[in-house]
Design an enzyme around this catalytic site. Structure first.
Site, PDB file in Angstrom:
ATOM      1  N   SER A 166       0.802  -1.220   0.000  1.00  0.00           N
ATOM      2  CA  SER A 166       0.000   0.000   0.000  1.00  0.00           C
ATOM      3  C   SER A 166       0.838   1.274   0.000  1.00  0.00           C
ATOM      4  O   SER A 166       1.628   1.506  -0.910  1.00  0.00           O
ATOM      5  CB  SER A 166      -0.958  -0.050   1.184  1.00  0.00           C
ATOM      6  OG  SER A 166      -1.882   0.989   1.105  1.00  0.00           O
ATOM      7  N   HIS A 167       0.718   2.051   1.073  1.00  0.00           N
ATOM      8  CA  HIS A 167       1.372   3.359   1.146  1.00  0.00           C
ATOM      9  C   HIS A 167       2.770   3.262   1.753  1.00  0.00           C
ATOM     10  O   HIS A 167       3.438   4.278   1.907  1.00  0.00           O
ATOM     11  CB  HIS A 167       0.504   4.271   2.009  1.00  0.00           C
ATOM     12  CG  HIS A 167       0.128   3.611   3.303  1.00  0.00           C
ATOM     13  ND1 HIS A 167      -0.770   2.567   3.341  1.00  0.00           N
ATOM     14  CD2 HIS A 167       0.563   3.795   4.562  1.00  0.00           C
ATOM     15  CE1 HIS A 167      -0.882   2.150   4.588  1.00  0.00           C
ATOM     16  NE2 HIS A 167      -0.083   2.871   5.352  1.00  0.00           N
ATOM     17  N   LYS A 214      -1.706  -9.823  -0.601  1.00  0.00           N
ATOM     18  CA  LYS A 214      -2.997 -10.179  -0.018  1.00  0.00           C
ATOM     19  C   LYS A 214      -3.832 -10.918  -1.034  1.00  0.00           C
ATOM     20  O   LYS A 214      -3.639 -10.790  -2.250  1.00  0.00           O
ATOM     21  CB  LYS A 214      -3.710  -8.959   0.542  1.00  0.00           C
ATOM     22  CG  LYS A 214      -4.419  -8.087  -0.428  1.00  0.00           C
ATOM     23  CD  LYS A 214      -5.204  -7.044   0.349  1.00  0.00           C
ATOM     24  CE  LYS A 214      -5.832  -6.054  -0.611  1.00  0.00           C
ATOM     25  NZ  LYS A 214      -6.669  -5.097   0.059  1.00  0.00           N
ATOM     26  N   ASP A 245      -2.263   6.529  -3.344  1.00  0.00           N
ATOM     27  CA  ASP A 245      -1.118   5.858  -2.719  1.00  0.00           C
ATOM     28  C   ASP A 245      -0.490   4.803  -3.622  1.00  0.00           C
ATOM     29  O   ASP A 245      -0.829   4.707  -4.801  1.00  0.00           O
ATOM     30  CB  ASP A 245      -1.541   5.240  -1.377  1.00  0.00           C
ATOM     31  CG  ASP A 245      -2.457   4.043  -1.563  1.00  0.00           C
ATOM     32  OD1 ASP A 245      -3.201   4.020  -2.560  1.00  0.00           O
ATOM     33  OD2 ASP A 245      -2.420   3.123  -0.720  1.00  0.00           O
ATOM     34  N   ASP A 305      -0.784   1.593  -4.159  1.00  0.00           N
ATOM     35  CA  ASP A 305      -1.618   0.660  -4.924  1.00  0.00           C
ATOM     36  C   ASP A 305      -2.933   1.264  -5.397  1.00  0.00           C
ATOM     37  O   ASP A 305      -3.796   0.543  -5.901  1.00  0.00           O
ATOM     38  CB  ASP A 305      -1.876  -0.604  -4.101  1.00  0.00           C
ATOM     39  CG  ASP A 305      -2.634  -0.308  -2.813  1.00  0.00           C
ATOM     40  OD1 ASP A 305      -2.450   0.788  -2.259  1.00  0.00           O
ATOM     41  OD2 ASP A 305      -3.411  -1.164  -2.369  1.00  0.00           O
ATOM     42  N   ASP A 363      -5.555   2.716  -3.837  1.00  0.00           N
ATOM     43  CA  ASP A 363      -6.856   2.629  -3.175  1.00  0.00           C
ATOM     44  C   ASP A 363      -7.151   3.816  -2.257  1.00  0.00           C
ATOM     45  O   ASP A 363      -8.284   4.013  -1.853  1.00  0.00           O
ATOM     46  CB  ASP A 363      -7.036   1.279  -2.442  1.00  0.00           C
ATOM     47  CG  ASP A 363      -5.974   1.017  -1.406  1.00  0.00           C
ATOM     48  OD1 ASP A 363      -5.047   1.839  -1.271  1.00  0.00           O
ATOM     49  OD2 ASP A 363      -6.054  -0.038  -0.729  1.00  0.00           O
ATOM     50  N   ARG A 364      -6.116   4.599  -1.926  1.00  0.00           N
ATOM     51  CA  ARG A 364      -6.373   5.744  -1.041  1.00  0.00           C
ATOM     52  C   ARG A 364      -6.502   7.036  -1.828  1.00  0.00           C
ATOM     53  O   ARG A 364      -6.048   7.114  -2.966  1.00  0.00           O
ATOM     54  CB  ARG A 364      -5.217   5.910  -0.052  1.00  0.00           C
ATOM     55  CG  ARG A 364      -5.114   4.773   0.915  1.00  0.00           C
ATOM     56  CD  ARG A 364      -4.061   5.061   1.967  1.00  0.00           C
ATOM     57  NE  ARG A 364      -4.107   4.023   2.978  1.00  0.00           N
ATOM     58  CZ  ARG A 364      -3.627   4.134   4.205  1.00  0.00           C
ATOM     59  NH1 ARG A 364      -3.041   5.253   4.582  1.00  0.00           N
ATOM     60  NH2 ARG A 364      -3.719   3.149   5.055  1.00  0.00           N
ATOM     61  N   THR A 370     -11.707  -1.049  12.064  1.00  0.00           N
ATOM     62  CA  THR A 370     -10.737  -0.573  11.071  1.00  0.00           C
ATOM     63  C   THR A 370     -10.426  -1.672  10.063  1.00  0.00           C
ATOM     64  O   THR A 370     -10.261  -2.827  10.432  1.00  0.00           O
ATOM     65  CB  THR A 370      -9.452  -0.178  11.818  1.00  0.00           C
ATOM     66  OG1 THR A 370      -9.771   0.903  12.678  1.00  0.00           O
ATOM     67  CG2 THR A 370      -8.358   0.249  10.858  1.00  0.00           C
ATOM     68  N   LYS A 426     -11.405  -0.007  -1.395  1.00  0.00           N
ATOM     69  CA  LYS A 426     -11.467   1.440  -1.500  1.00  0.00           C
ATOM     70  C   LYS A 426     -10.814   1.822  -2.824  1.00  0.00           C
ATOM     71  O   LYS A 426     -10.056   1.043  -3.389  1.00  0.00           O
ATOM     72  CB  LYS A 426     -10.800   2.109  -0.317  1.00  0.00           C
ATOM     73  CG  LYS A 426      -9.385   1.673  -0.041  1.00  0.00           C
ATOM     74  CD  LYS A 426      -8.990   2.103   1.364  1.00  0.00           C
ATOM     75  CE  LYS A 426      -7.626   1.552   1.729  1.00  0.00           C
ATOM     76  NZ  LYS A 426      -7.544   1.181   3.134  1.00  0.00           N
TER      77      LYS A 426
HETATM   78  C1  G1P Z   1      -4.320   1.349   8.329  1.00  0.00           C
HETATM   79  C2  G1P Z   1      -5.505   2.285   8.431  1.00  0.00           C
HETATM   80  C3  G1P Z   1      -6.777   1.538   8.102  1.00  0.00           C
HETATM   81  C4  G1P Z   1      -6.648   0.870   6.748  1.00  0.00           C
HETATM   82  C5  G1P Z   1      -5.400   0.017   6.685  1.00  0.00           C
HETATM   83  C6  G1P Z   1      -5.159  -0.542   5.296  1.00  0.00           C
HETATM   84  O1  G1P Z   1      -4.467   0.309   9.260  1.00  0.00           O
HETATM   85  O2  G1P Z   1      -5.589   2.881   9.696  1.00  0.00           O
HETATM   86  O3  G1P Z   1      -7.843   2.434   8.125  1.00  0.00           O
HETATM   87  O4  G1P Z   1      -7.765   0.074   6.472  1.00  0.00           O
HETATM   88  O5  G1P Z   1      -4.262   0.797   7.050  1.00  0.00           O
HETATM   89  O6  G1P Z   1      -4.967   0.453   4.351  1.00  0.00           O
HETATM   90  P1  G1P Z   1      -3.732   0.309  10.692  1.00  0.00           P
HETATM   91  O7  G1P Z   1      -2.267   0.486  10.415  1.00  0.00           O
HETATM   92  O8  G1P Z   1      -4.280   1.488  11.433  1.00  0.00           O
HETATM   93  O9  G1P Z   1      -4.095  -0.992  11.307  1.00  0.00           O
HETATM   94 ZN    ZN Z   2      -3.299   1.325  -0.415  1.00  0.00          ZN
END
Ligand code: G1P
Ligand code: ZN
Length: 543
Positions: free
Chosen positions: A113-114, A126, A277, A279, A281-282, A344, A376
């Site tokens: 992801s980010h 995943k 981000d 990938d 999705d954000r 979350t 997302k």
């Molecule tokens: C974080 C974000 C959460 C999101 C996840 C995946 O998770 O807070 O909202 O769904 O990344 O992108 P966390 O590191 O807080 O568990």
């Molecule tokens: Zn992402």
């Protein structure tokens, strides 16, 4: 070409978290590591035989190599078909769409992801199911159990497949289809949005900048925003994906996307700016001179979605993750919509979307989505904003002012404490959890505690239960503090403290955010004892 079984030690990785398994890239590159996880997935879903899988990732370091190995293993495990994005690229929402559109049995999404990419940075994998969404908690649990008892994996002794050309080939009886990563996604966006209206807005001189942060949305944003909707060339910044994201941190927030924020805050900046981000999705949304918090963005989208063709019939309901501000709840109340509060992580929205209970959902962490896919979707959120702006023809700032005047404002901020000693972080949470029953009625700073609990979720669709999903402290003033440990960090513990203060529509609607939150920040510091227990005077990242 021959089938080989290689032995492996039981996979000792941590349990996959809310977004699959994330580790340092070098860990994923250890012989047998990726393979053990992939084999555990195949075993947990009752074999790959006869199945079709979508495979793609965000282009980070080791993306291409991992895909080749997953292809070999899928073929060796008897899969029927693999659908792969050209050059191994697929944004997470595009992969979700492909799984659904092609009726695949699931998909492997390679991304952290980010998190930064590179040999010394992060990697992740995943598995998404046939509905296009992240594996459920129970399936994730199964991956883990299988991984613990695994002694061998099956793969092929075979050369790499050419992923640079769109077309169909074959690997040991498995059809390998390399597809344009953008085409199906762009088609879906065309179905949802009024592209002509957005084209007209841009033709009338409305300016935008989209920062792809050297990650996967570059090709998507260039094709859709520039080539199709007519934004001038160069409107998409950092548009070419690179294995280390230009040595950056592909996280669309005011810290990591600071150049974009500076641009939009400058007098000759664009009317609208956004970023996505690693990938895709954000999303981060900005207007000239204004940053829109993800919680507010969700609320604004919920209030205005009916202006867009894909949501013209109205919304079935909305959902937000527990730490996300209650701004969307106010919209739901006024529109008479059901509003769900989930733990979350995106996977909790999946059941609600599948059951048709909600149309829109989002998280404070820059994730917004709808029933169009089961992830997302960053670029979708940008297009939704643009379509709304094209209909309303007022500025982002005016939209926000109008929104707060109508619904009141939920001042909101998240404070992250990164790389905290795990033992101390866990001790702080346990200590606080033990004190929760005594808290209601007591004072903290200038605030009085109304309720204090650990968030518990019972899925309204399948009845499954998720315990200990974060500690919530609600104050009599209506403000709220939430604290939880991150499930996605790769470096010790990350503590997330979420602060919220509601101001009604006749109140002070234009304060500086951190100033508005001073009281609740101080109260949470006293209640959690976070700063003392964890030796941290201040947060590392404030968003
Ligand atoms: C974080 C974000 C959460 C999101 C996840 C995946 O998770 O807070 O909202 O769904 O990344 O992108 P966390 O590191 O807080 O568990
Ligand atoms: Zn992402």
């Amino acid at each position: 070409m021959s089938l080989v079984s290689r032995s492996c030690t039981p996979f000792l990785g941590q349990k996959p978290g809310t977004s699959g398994l994330r580790k340092k890239t070098r860990v994923f590159m250890e012989p047998g590591y990726l393979e053990s996880f992939v084999q555990s997935i195949f075993n947990a879903i009752g074999s790959a035989k006869g199945k079709a899988f979508v495979i793609g990732g965000d282009g980070r370091y080791f993306n291409a190599e991992a895909i080749q190995e997953i292809l070999r293993m899928a073929a060796a495990n008897g899969a029927d078909r693999a659908i792969i994005g050209q050059n191994g690229l697929l944004s997470t929402p595009a992969a979700s769409n492909l799984i659904r559109k092609r009726g695949a049995d699931g998909g492997f999404i390679l991304s952290a992801s980010h998190n930064p990419g590179g040999i010394d940075a992060d990697f992740g994998l995943k598995f998404n199911g046939a509905n296009g969404g992240p594996a459920s908690e129970s399936l994730t649990e199964k991956f883990y159990t299988h991984s613990q008892n695994l002694s061998e994996y099956t793969t092929l002794d075979a050369d790499d497949i050419d992923l640079s050309r769109v077309g169909v080939s074959e690997l040991e009886g498995m059809v390998v289809e390399v597809v344009d990563p953008v085409a199906d996604y762009a088609a879906l966006m065309r179905e949802i949005f009024d592209f002509n209206r957005i084209r007209a807005l841009l033709a009338d001189g409305f300016t935008l900048s989209f920062d792809a942060m050297h990650a996967v949305t570059g090709p998507y944003a260039t094709a859709i925003l520039e080539d199709e909707l007519g934004a001038p060339k160069g409107s998409v910044l950092n548009a070419v994906p690179s294995v280390d994201f230009g040595k950056g941190h592909p996280d669309p927030n005011p810290i990591w996307a600071k150049p974009l924020v500076d641009l939009v805050m400058s007098p000759d900046g664009p009317d609208f700016a956004a970023a996505s981000d690693g990938d895709g999705d954000r999303n981060m949304i900005l207007g000239k001179g204004i940053y829109v918090t993800p919680s507010d963005s969700l609320a604004v989208l919920a209030a205005n979605a009916h202006l867009v063709p894909g949501y013209g019939k109205g919304l079935a309901g909305v959902a937000r993750s527990m730490p996300t501000s209650a701004a969307v709840d106010r919209v739901a109340e006024r529109l008479g919509l059901d509003c769900y509060e989930t733990p979350t992580g995106w996977k909790f929205f999946g059941n609600l979307l599948d059951a048709g209970r909600i149309t829109l959902c989002g998280e404070e962490s820059a994730g917004t989505g709808s029933d169009h896919v089961r992830e997302k979707d960053g670029l979708w959120a940008v297009l939704l904003w643009l379509n709304i702006l094209a209909e309303r023809r007022i500025s982002v700032r005016e939209i926000m002012q109008d929104h707060w005047q109508t619904y009141g404002r939920n001042y909101y901020s998240r404070h992250d404490y990164e790389a905290v000693d795990s033992t101390k972080a866990e001790q702080m949470i346990t200590d606080l959890a033990n004190r929760l029953p005594q808290l209601p009625g007591s004072e903290a700073g200038n605030l009085v505690i109304a309720t204090a609990d650990q968030f518990f979720y019972e899925d309204p669709v399948d009845g499954s239960e998720s315990k200990n999903q974060g500690i919530r402290i609600v104050f009599e003033s209506g403000s709220r503090g939430v604290i939880r440990l991150s499930g996605t960090g790769t470096d010790n513990a990350t503590i997330r403290l979420y602060l919220e203060q509601f101001t009604p529509s006749e109140g002070a609607l234009h304060m500086e955010t951190q100033t508005a939150l001073v009281g609740v920040a101080e109260a949470m510091s006293l209640i959690t004892r976070l700063h003392d227990i964890c030796d941290r005077p201040a947060p590392d990242v404030v968003t």
